[in-house]
Design an enzyme around this catalytic site. Sequence first.
Site, mmCIF file in Angstrom:
data_model
loop_
_atom_site.group_PDB
_atom_site.id
_atom_site.type_symbol
_atom_site.label_atom_id
_atom_site.label_comp_id
_atom_site.label_asym_id
_atom_site.label_seq_id
_atom_site.Cartn_x
_atom_site.Cartn_y
_atom_site.Cartn_z
ATOM 1 N N ARG A 1 3.290 -1.464 10.814
ATOM 2 C CA ARG A 1 4.432 -1.622 11.719
ATOM 3 C C ARG A 1 4.746 -3.044 12.191
ATOM 4 O O ARG A 1 5.933 -3.369 12.313
ATOM 5 C CB ARG A 1 4.272 -0.650 12.902
ATOM 6 N N THR B 1 -11.132 6.516 10.705
ATOM 7 C CA THR B 1 -11.155 5.989 12.081
ATOM 8 C C THR B 1 -10.615 7.005 13.088
ATOM 9 O O THR B 1 -10.756 6.826 14.283
ATOM 10 C CB THR B 1 -10.363 4.673 12.196
ATOM 11 N N ASP C 1 -3.331 4.232 -2.161
ATOM 12 C CA ASP C 1 -4.226 4.750 -1.114
ATOM 13 C C ASP C 1 -4.172 6.277 -1.100
ATOM 14 O O ASP C 1 -3.609 6.882 -0.195
ATOM 15 C CB ASP C 1 -3.766 4.154 0.229
ATOM 16 N N ASP D 1 -13.092 14.867 -4.627
ATOM 17 C CA ASP D 1 -13.105 16.138 -5.366
ATOM 18 C C ASP D 1 -14.371 16.160 -6.210
ATOM 19 O O ASP D 1 -15.237 15.288 -6.045
ATOM 20 C CB ASP D 1 -11.833 16.205 -6.238
ATOM 21 N N LYS E 1 -7.058 8.177 -1.579
ATOM 22 C CA LYS E 1 -8.370 8.655 -1.081
ATOM 23 C C LYS E 1 -8.856 9.884 -1.844
ATOM 24 O O LYS E 1 -9.038 10.955 -1.273
ATOM 25 C CB LYS E 1 -8.290 8.973 0.416
ATOM 26 N N LYS F 1 0.847 -1.206 0.000
ATOM 27 C CA LYS F 1 0.000 0.000 0.000
ATOM 28 C C LYS F 1 0.876 1.247 0.000
ATOM 29 O O LYS F 1 1.758 1.393 0.844
ATOM 30 C CB LYS F 1 -0.906 0.010 1.234
#
Length: 245
Positions: free
Chosen positions: A220, A129, A70, A75, A72, A43
């Site tokens: 991570r 989130t 990614d 517009d 996002k 990603k």
Amino acid sequence: MNPLVSDTAIPNNSPIIVALDFSNIADTHNLIAKLDPRMCKLKIGKELFTIAGPKFVEQLVVSGYDVFLDLKFHDIPNTVYGACKAAANLGVWMVNVHASGGAKMLSEARRAIDESAHKPLLIAVTVLTSMNEADLKQIGILDGVDAQIKRLAKLSYDNGLDGVVCSALEAKMIKECTNSNFLTITPGIRLANSAKDDQTRIMSPKAAIENGADYLVIGRPITDAVDPTAILVEILQTCHPREQI
Ligand code: C5P
């Protein structure tokens, strides 16, 4: 479309998407040198894309990786249409937009992908989130986080998107209000012995898949590991990869 994509793509049904949350290309290369495109997808988010650019994305695609771009997009419909076409032309496997851009924007994103020679999966972000009920109230959404997630998941489904990014805790709820084939891409995944970092609502890979997650976004626990492949093997052994779509 990148002419090399179809020649070099390695079949990959791994449900693991490794988040390349790096601030420089050297660290990104160091990690990728330890990975194998048959074991995971990658990603690329706004930070790395802004640093490394579309050529870097194409290089990963040519190396055989399924790439989730990614960015996002959010517009006016015409701009998102163009952005989705440009992403499809890079040969990426998955691209995403904000569902809150509305039905016209979502259907233009769908049209862009449908018209492209290479068709990445088109995914929506419902509620970030990082946002809680109070944050939603400030922007005029008064009926809570779950109601907004369901509303935007349904809007995405009705406009032909392939799925949404969501917490693994929400995967079941989203499939219930849309369709069992509507994909759920879930971050916030942690192994029993990995640090929680700044994630609050976490699930193990096995529990996430059992709750309906189709793909697991993991950063991570893999990128900080001394031996990322060992972690990938451990995760793949605990969950059964879904069929490639
Ligand atoms: O390192 P970690 O596993 O927490 O990384 C999770 C990845 O998923 C990061 O790239 C993060 O930005 C992304 N993400 C998330 N929560 C969302 C959407 C995306 O953690 N709701």
